[in-house]
Design an enzyme around this catalytic site. Structure first.
Site, PDB file in Angstrom:
ATOM      1  CD  GLU A   1       3.841   0.484   7.159  1.00  0.00           C
ATOM      2  OE1 GLU A   1       5.359   0.910   7.630  1.00  0.00           O
ATOM      3  OE2 GLU A   1       3.440   1.368   5.862  1.00  0.00           O
TER       4      GLU A   1
ATOM      5  CG  ASP B   1       6.771   4.494   1.898  1.00  0.00           C
ATOM      6  OD1 ASP B   1       7.200   3.456   2.814  1.00  0.00           O
ATOM      7  OD2 ASP B   1       6.515   5.198   2.965  1.00  0.00           O
TER       8      ASP B   1
ATOM      9  CG  ASP C   1      -0.117   0.123   3.242  1.00  0.00           C
ATOM     10  OD1 ASP C   1       1.046  -0.919   2.736  1.00  0.00           O
ATOM     11  OD2 ASP C   1      -0.913   0.718   3.357  1.00  0.00           O
TER      12      ASP C   1
HETATM   13 ZN   LIG Z   1       7.001   2.368   4.093  1.00  0.00          ZN
END
Ligand SMILES: [Zn+2]
Length: 387
Positions: free
Chosen positions: A137, A105, A74
């Site tokens: 997350e 990320d 995610d």
């Molecule tokens: Zn992350």
């Protein structure tokens, strides 16, 4: 099948809008199909509603001592951010960086891991490579606990977990713990000219915020010098306040979405415990003295355990071999590392890109970082052939 490059794989992964509020199933299905094309079976660990799933897969012998490459699928929202290119299209702006939501990320690491699967299949691995990809997350590590549990229960004991969050390929062996809590204040509505008839949930939520500020100041006095994160103390943040219906009504409800982060080795429950005590002993009695129907509840939304250096020496030693680095680092943010470590497997964080670009508009990963990640996984593959 021709093996895709990490960059080609990243291009495919970025195209899936896996903002945490959305399902990640299209991306997971893509990864499952890709792994199947590579000849690797994968296992899904879905959420209760069946709208999201974790995935894990093992390549190589059914043996102990493998390495887990872990990442979350995610990404954070792009809403309201000034992007100069489509966040869901990997964009090479010819400045050495690849732009797109999740590049740093952390789809960059997942892309590199997936791009190496054909190489894993072609190698004479003596120990297996495990892939472990989670959901949610970014909203409190909600998917990883079930993933870690299933993985640990299904495969022979791995030797180390590498969580590929952006560290500029530095080896991180310490991270803060973090807790997310929702505080719900229930008051009693009244006309604002008749304050003696009701209780404003907002005013009492304000008292609580003020108390959190004082607690934060007190905890900042306990700054630690033995850990190289900034700031080296517990932090508290109220991220969302919701409540009230009109300027002339005492608010019946006010909700605070708040959280804290504590240094590795500090008591990660202290803030919650003290908040509970303050509410039970002081704030709620004060509110109930105004009206017996008033109430305050604290609901834990998430908890991310810390990562402690001394528990992860073996993983750090291995990761340093593969990065060529000579020191480890600590970080103040939370990752899924503490969840894997909670199952007794040495874990470190090491991945391409800079955390400074995470969650930003025009998020990018440097191509040189993707190259460094490729080199890391190639060294790890050679290590796994020579066990
Ligand atoms: Zn992350």
């Amino acid at each position: 099948m021709r093996a895709p490059s990490s960059m080609e794989m990243l291009q495919r992964l970025v195209a899936f809008d896996t903002t945490s509020r959305n399902s990640n199933l299209e991306l997971i299905q893509y990864i499952r199909d890709y792994l199947a094309d590579c000849g690797a079976q994968s296992t899904l660990v879905p959420n209760a509603e069946g709208t999201k799933a974790n995935l894990f897969a093992s390549i190589g012998p059914d043996a102990e001592g493998g390495i887990v490459l872990s990442g979350h699928t995610d990404v954070v929202p792009v809403d309201g951010q000034p992007w100069q290119s489509d966040p869901w299209t990997l964009t090479d702006r010819s400045d050495g960086n690849l732009y797109g939501r999740g590049t740093c990320d952390m789809k960059g690491f997942i892309a590199a891991a997936l791009a190496h699967v054909p190489a894993f299949q072609g190698a004479q691995l003596k120990v297996p490579m495990h892939l472990a990809f989670s959901y949610d997350e970014e909203i409190g590590c909600l998917g990883a606990p079930a993933l870690a549990e299933r993985l640990v229960g299904s495969v022979p004991r791995p030797r180390a977990v590498i969580v590929g969050e952006p560290t500029m390929m530095g080896v991180v062996n310490a991270q803060n713990a973090g807790g997310g809590i929702v505080a719900i204040f229930t008051g009693v509505e009244a006309h604002s000219s008749m304050t003696h008839l009701g209780v404003s949930a907002i005013h009492f939520a304000g008292d609580f915020i003020h108390w959190l500020n004082q607690l934060q100041e007190e905890l900042a006095q306990r700054k630690r010098s033995d850990i190289d994160t900034v700031p080296g103390h517990t932090t508290i943040n109220v991220g969302i306040v919701n409540g009230g219906t009109a300027g002339n009504i005492l608010a019946r409800e006010c909700t605070l979405n708040w959280g804290y982060r504590t240094l590795p080795g500090d008591d990660p429950w202290e803030v919650q415990r003290r908040a509970e005590a303050y509410i039970a002993e002081l704030l709620l009695p004060k509110m109930r003295a105004r009206h017996p129907d008033a109430n305050i509840t604290l609901r834990r939304r998430s908890f991310v355990p810390a990562l402690l250096p001394q528990e992860n020496e073996e993983a750090a030693e291995l990761a340093l071999q593969w990065t060529g680095g000579n020191r480890t680092y600590a970080v103040p943010y939370g990752t899924e590392a503490g969840i894997f470590r909670g199952h007794g497997i040495p874990t470190v964080i090491c991945g391409p890109g800079d955390i400074a670009q995470a969650h930003q508009p025009n998020e990018f990963v440097a191509k040189s970082q993707m190259d460094a990640c490729d080199a890391f996984i190639a060294k790890l593959t050679r290590w796994a052939e020579t066990r």
